[in-house]
Scaffold this motif. Structure first.
Motif, PDB file in Angstrom:
ATOM      1  N   ALA A 100    -110.848 -44.670  20.281  1.00  0.00           N
ATOM      2  CA  ALA A 100    -112.050 -44.441  19.602  1.00  0.00           C
ATOM      3  C   ALA A 100    -112.497 -43.141  19.007  1.00  0.00           C
ATOM      4  O   ALA A 100    -112.911 -42.916  17.918  1.00  0.00           O
ATOM      5  CB  ALA A 100    -113.188 -44.860  20.572  1.00  0.00           C
ATOM      6  N   LEU A 101    -112.061 -42.068  19.639  1.00  0.00           N
ATOM      7  CA  LEU A 101    -112.039 -40.791  19.333  1.00  0.00           C
ATOM      8  C   LEU A 101    -111.369 -40.613  17.885  1.00  0.00           C
ATOM      9  O   LEU A 101    -111.774 -39.932  16.778  1.00  0.00           O
ATOM     10  CB  LEU A 101    -111.932 -39.679  20.256  1.00  0.00           C
ATOM     11  CG  LEU A 101    -112.654 -39.255  21.340  1.00  0.00           C
ATOM     12  CD1 LEU A 101    -112.229 -38.568  22.450  1.00  0.00           C
ATOM     13  CD2 LEU A 101    -114.070 -38.460  20.673  1.00  0.00           C
ATOM     14  N   ALA A 102    -109.953 -41.034  18.058  1.00  0.00           N
ATOM     15  CA  ALA A 102    -109.159 -40.687  17.329  1.00  0.00           C
ATOM     16  C   ALA A 102    -109.407 -41.466  15.789  1.00  0.00           C
ATOM     17  O   ALA A 102    -109.311 -40.903  14.571  1.00  0.00           O
ATOM     18  CB  ALA A 102    -107.717 -41.432  17.403  1.00  0.00           C
ATOM     19  N   LYS A 103    -110.127 -42.319  15.868  1.00  0.00           N
ATOM     20  CA  LYS A 103    -110.508 -43.163  14.665  1.00  0.00           C
ATOM     21  C   LYS A 103    -111.514 -42.455  13.681  1.00  0.00           C
ATOM     22  O   LYS A 103    -111.273 -42.562  12.615  1.00  0.00           O
ATOM     23  CB  LYS A 103    -111.260 -44.458  15.028  1.00  0.00           C
ATOM     24  CG  LYS A 103    -111.080 -45.691  14.182  1.00  0.00           C
ATOM     25  CD  LYS A 103    -111.779 -47.112  14.959  1.00  0.00           C
ATOM     26  CE  LYS A 103    -112.412 -47.838  14.059  1.00  0.00           C
ATOM     27  NZ  LYS A 103    -112.798 -49.124  14.645  1.00  0.00           N
ATOM     28  N   GLY A 128    -106.722 -34.579  21.982  1.00  0.00           N
ATOM     29  CA  GLY A 128    -106.221 -35.477  23.210  1.00  0.00           C
ATOM     30  C   GLY A 128    -106.228 -34.531  24.255  1.00  0.00           C
ATOM     31  O   GLY A 128    -106.455 -34.843  25.535  1.00  0.00           O
ATOM     32  N   ILE A 129    -105.737 -33.212  23.999  1.00  0.00           N
ATOM     33  CA  ILE A 129    -105.808 -32.419  25.350  1.00  0.00           C
ATOM     34  C   ILE A 129    -107.066 -31.925  25.789  1.00  0.00           C
ATOM     35  O   ILE A 129    -107.412 -31.928  27.020  1.00  0.00           O
ATOM     36  CB  ILE A 129    -105.154 -30.956  24.621  1.00  0.00           C
ATOM     37  CG1 ILE A 129    -103.501 -31.097  24.412  1.00  0.00           C
ATOM     38  CG2 ILE A 129    -105.483 -29.719  25.739  1.00  0.00           C
ATOM     39  CD1 ILE A 129    -102.929 -29.752  23.714  1.00  0.00           C
ATOM     40  N   VAL A 130    -108.055 -31.858  24.943  1.00  0.00           N
ATOM     41  CA  VAL A 130    -109.455 -31.749  25.383  1.00  0.00           C
ATOM     42  C   VAL A 130    -109.943 -32.675  26.071  1.00  0.00           C
ATOM     43  O   VAL A 130    -110.541 -32.688  27.203  1.00  0.00           O
ATOM     44  CB  VAL A 130    -110.429 -31.386  24.020  1.00  0.00           C
ATOM     45  CG1 VAL A 130    -111.789 -31.168  24.553  1.00  0.00           C
ATOM     46  CG2 VAL A 130    -109.974 -30.148  23.343  1.00  0.00           C
ATOM     47  N   SER A 164     -99.781 -38.668  28.080  1.00  0.00           N
ATOM     48  CA  SER A 164    -100.259 -37.532  28.639  1.00  0.00           C
ATOM     49  C   SER A 164    -101.277 -36.862  27.801  1.00  0.00           C
ATOM     50  O   SER A 164    -102.129 -35.935  28.291  1.00  0.00           O
ATOM     51  CB  SER A 164     -99.314 -36.671  29.305  1.00  0.00           C
ATOM     52  OG  SER A 164     -98.843 -35.686  28.488  1.00  0.00           O
ATOM     53  N   LEU A 165    -101.268 -36.967  26.645  1.00  0.00           N
ATOM     54  CA  LEU A 165    -102.075 -36.292  25.321  1.00  0.00           C
ATOM     55  C   LEU A 165    -103.327 -37.516  25.000  1.00  0.00           C
ATOM     56  O   LEU A 165    -103.859 -37.465  24.038  1.00  0.00           O
ATOM     57  CB  LEU A 165    -101.349 -35.802  24.283  1.00  0.00           C
ATOM     58  CG  LEU A 165    -100.551 -34.783  24.510  1.00  0.00           C
ATOM     59  CD1 LEU A 165     -99.835 -34.063  23.354  1.00  0.00           C
ATOM     60  CD2 LEU A 165    -101.465 -33.429  25.256  1.00  0.00           C
ATOM     61  N   THR A 166    -103.455 -38.497  25.807  1.00  0.00           N
ATOM     62  CA  THR A 166    -104.389 -39.514  25.536  1.00  0.00           C
ATOM     63  C   THR A 166    -105.564 -39.696  26.416  1.00  0.00           C
ATOM     64  O   THR A 166    -106.029 -40.694  26.595  1.00  0.00           O
ATOM     65  CB  THR A 166    -103.832 -40.924  25.225  1.00  0.00           C
ATOM     66  OG1 THR A 166    -103.355 -41.238  26.397  1.00  0.00           O
ATOM     67  CG2 THR A 166    -102.589 -40.867  24.277  1.00  0.00           C
ATOM     68  N   GLY A 167    -105.277 -39.120  27.609  1.00  0.00           N
ATOM     69  CA  GLY A 167    -106.253 -39.164  28.702  1.00  0.00           C
ATOM     70  C   GLY A 167    -105.841 -40.255  29.789  1.00  0.00           C
ATOM     71  O   GLY A 167    -106.489 -40.225  30.645  1.00  0.00           O
TER      72      GLY A 167
END
Lengths: 251, 310
Positions: free
Chosen positions: B114-117, B131-133, B70-73
């Motif tokens: 892709a963001l996390a990378k 992830g929250i954002v 739920s914190l990954t969209g």
């Protein structure tokens, strides 16, 4: 033998490796030295097959690490990356056991258990076997990861700056251990080192790199001259002799 | 061994309470038990187990313990897909809805990866915040979309998971989670190796991309199954895996069953509490778990650095 031919590695228009060709003979410890950004780690990763070069080829005892099935590659060469992994709550024994994964893929045999025990003994981890990685000191943790790589029992073992974050005692201890373990010639260790004296003290061969090229390569004693070191590091060094060993001092 | 006994005893007690607790009397031929109480109990157990397992997989993939599906969209992306289905093809069969929800969850997670990378890895808190954002942005798009199309009540049902509507014939999709749990158990070693990071995993001969893809597909399907059947629940995927890791370590071959049981017990416990505190009225399990989970999450945050330097 590791045979590297015309290896180039370009990322975002920057050439990290420039047409590198070399041969590393089996046995003992080969150290990769050079200033920051010389391309040592990149060369090591390309040799392992885990980083694909822009062009050029690598053969590890005849095996092409880029096209070989992952499992065959993982039985020919093992790489330990710099400062590996998150804080793991695996125990030391569990971590080292994963070194056997390319051999058994989930069904360990007695031979695998034996190999894990040998690696634990080789790196003095038997007493820590049931401890969680997260509770170990930096030196112990590094030793556990190296033991995992050792348990992989590959002819070639590649270590990327394993002395990083180790205090002098643990660094010396680790190099002495690797030196002793590599004397029988069954394993060949290629190791990226920041500390020239660690290379001078323990490596059999040295490959000196600068700006993505190999500048010099020879047996340690022959390579370590004041001229070569000045050329590689762009700074003057003095070579001293201490108890039959070469010691390098920056001037 | 003692740990397992305590766990099973606690689980059995929870199940007993869940089966006995309710406004209607259980006297008679057991019809109520069969049609309502057993399905409700099983739904909470299965959904909780699924969310906890999905949490472990996501944590191994991104090498960060403070992240969960739920914190990954994933749920928000899934809801967007479901809103689109409701608008375009309201009569679609449940299987089709599940498929679309799962596909959207997967796309949402790929966007998150892709963001996390691009993020620096040295601060573990950064990734959950992103992830929250990210989930918040996707969720806001969903709310706007639902508001514009007058579908807000649908969104409400998905966003706030609860079990009061669970009856025989309306939760059976959740049993697919049991099959997925079995699949994950078969590849438990591989999932553990994922957690060593891409370079180290590949050096051990793991087919990293294939294993990661399998893991993410399983997470997507679990997210969709839970969301469509009973709605979204925060924190389960975070709390259960972290508590088990603290207690029993990271070897998933040994610990996946405990993670599943822990997640199931957590969600069933939340449901039981939600049914008990304002008896005979109910508070949604998602609300209860949000309150409990937030507390445990804060504790984990506080406790994490100590373990690192332990």
């Amino acid at each position: 033998m590791i045979d590297v031919q015309n290896l180039s590695y370009v990322v975002d228009g920057t050439e990290i490796l420039h047409d590198v060709s070399t041969r590393l003979e089996r046995g003992g410890i080969t150290a990769l030295i050079g200033p920051n950004g010389a391309g040592k780690s990149t060369l090591l990763h390309c040799i392992s097959g885990l980083e694909s070069p822009s062009c050029g080829s690598v053969r590890i005892d005849g095996l092409d690490p880029f096209t070989a099935p992952p499992r065959s590659r993982a039985r020919a060469v093992a790489l330990l990356q710099q400062s590996p992994a998150l804080v793991s709550r695996l125990t030391v024994h569990e971590l080292v056991s994963f070194g056997r994964w390319p051999h058994h893929q989930g069904r360990p045999t007695q031979a695998d258990h034996d190999a894990v025990e040998r690696a634990l003994v080789a790196f003095a981890l038997s007493d820590l076997a049931d401890r969680s990685i997260a509770t170990l000191s930096g030196g112990q943790r590094q030793r556990a990861f190296i033991a995992m790589t050792w348990a992989q029992e590959t002819p070639w073992m590649l270590l990327d700056e394993p002395l990083n974050a180790l205090d002098p005692r643990h660094a010396r201890d680790l190099m002495a251990r690797l030196h002793a373990l590599s004397r029988d010639g069954a394993r060949s260790i290629v190791i990226v080192l920041h500390d020239i004296n660690a290379a001078a003290g323990w490596a059999d061969h040295i490959v000196a790199m600068k700006d993505g090229r190999i500048v010099a390569q020879d047996a340690s004693a022959a390579l370590l001259t004041e001229d070569t070191l000045r050329e590689v590091f762009d700074t003057p060094f003095e070579l001293l002799e201490h108890r039959g060993r070469k010691v390098v001092v920056a001037r | 061994m003692r740990g397992w006994l305590i766990t099973f005893a606690a689980l059995a007690a929870l199940i007993a309470v869940s089966l006995l607790l309710g406004a209607a009397s259980l006297e008679g031929d057991g019809w109520l038990l069969l049609v309502s109480r057993i399905p409700r109990t099983m739904a909470a157990l299965l959904a909780g187990a699924g969310l906890a397992l999905a949490g472990v997989v996501v944590q191994q993939v991104v090498q960060n313990r403070l992240v969960e599906p739920s914190l990954t969209g994933a749920p928000e992306a899934s809801m967007l897909g479901l809103l689109a289905v409701t608008l375009i093809a309201p009569g679609m069969a449940v299987a089709g809805k599940m498929l679309i929800a799962a596909a959207c969850a997967l796309v949402g997670m790929i966007g998150f990866l892709a963001l996390a990378k691009r993020l620096p890895r040295d601060d573990a808190m950064l990734l959950p915040i992103v992830g929250i954002v990210y989930g918040g942005i996707l969720g806001a798009i969903g709310i706007w979309f639902a508001w514009a199309e007058d579908l807000v009540q649908y969104l409400g049902a998905w966003r706030l998971g609860e079990f009061s509507g669970v009856m025989m014939g309306r939760y059976e999709w959740l049993w697919a989670i049991a099959a997925l749990a079995g699949l994950l158990y078969l590849v438990a070693d591989r999932i553990t190796i994922l957690g060593l990071g891409e370079t180290q995993a590949r050096s051990l001969g793991l087919n990293y991309r294939q294993t990661r893809a399998l893991g993410l597909v399983v997470v997507s399907v679990i997210t969709a199954l839970v969301l469509v059947t009973v709605g979204a629940f925060p924190f389960v995927g975070l709390v259960a895996p972290n508590l088990v890791a603290r207690w029993r370590g990271d070897n998933l071959r040994a610990n996946l069953p405990m993670v599943a049981i822990g997640g199931g017990a957590l969600l069933l416990g939340a449901d039981v509490i939600g049914r008990a505190v304002r008896y005979p009225f109910e508070i949604p399990a998602a609300t209860v778990i949000a309150v409990l989970g937030a507390g445990v999450f804060l504790w984990l945050l506080h406790a994490a650095p100590r373990a690192r330097h332990g």
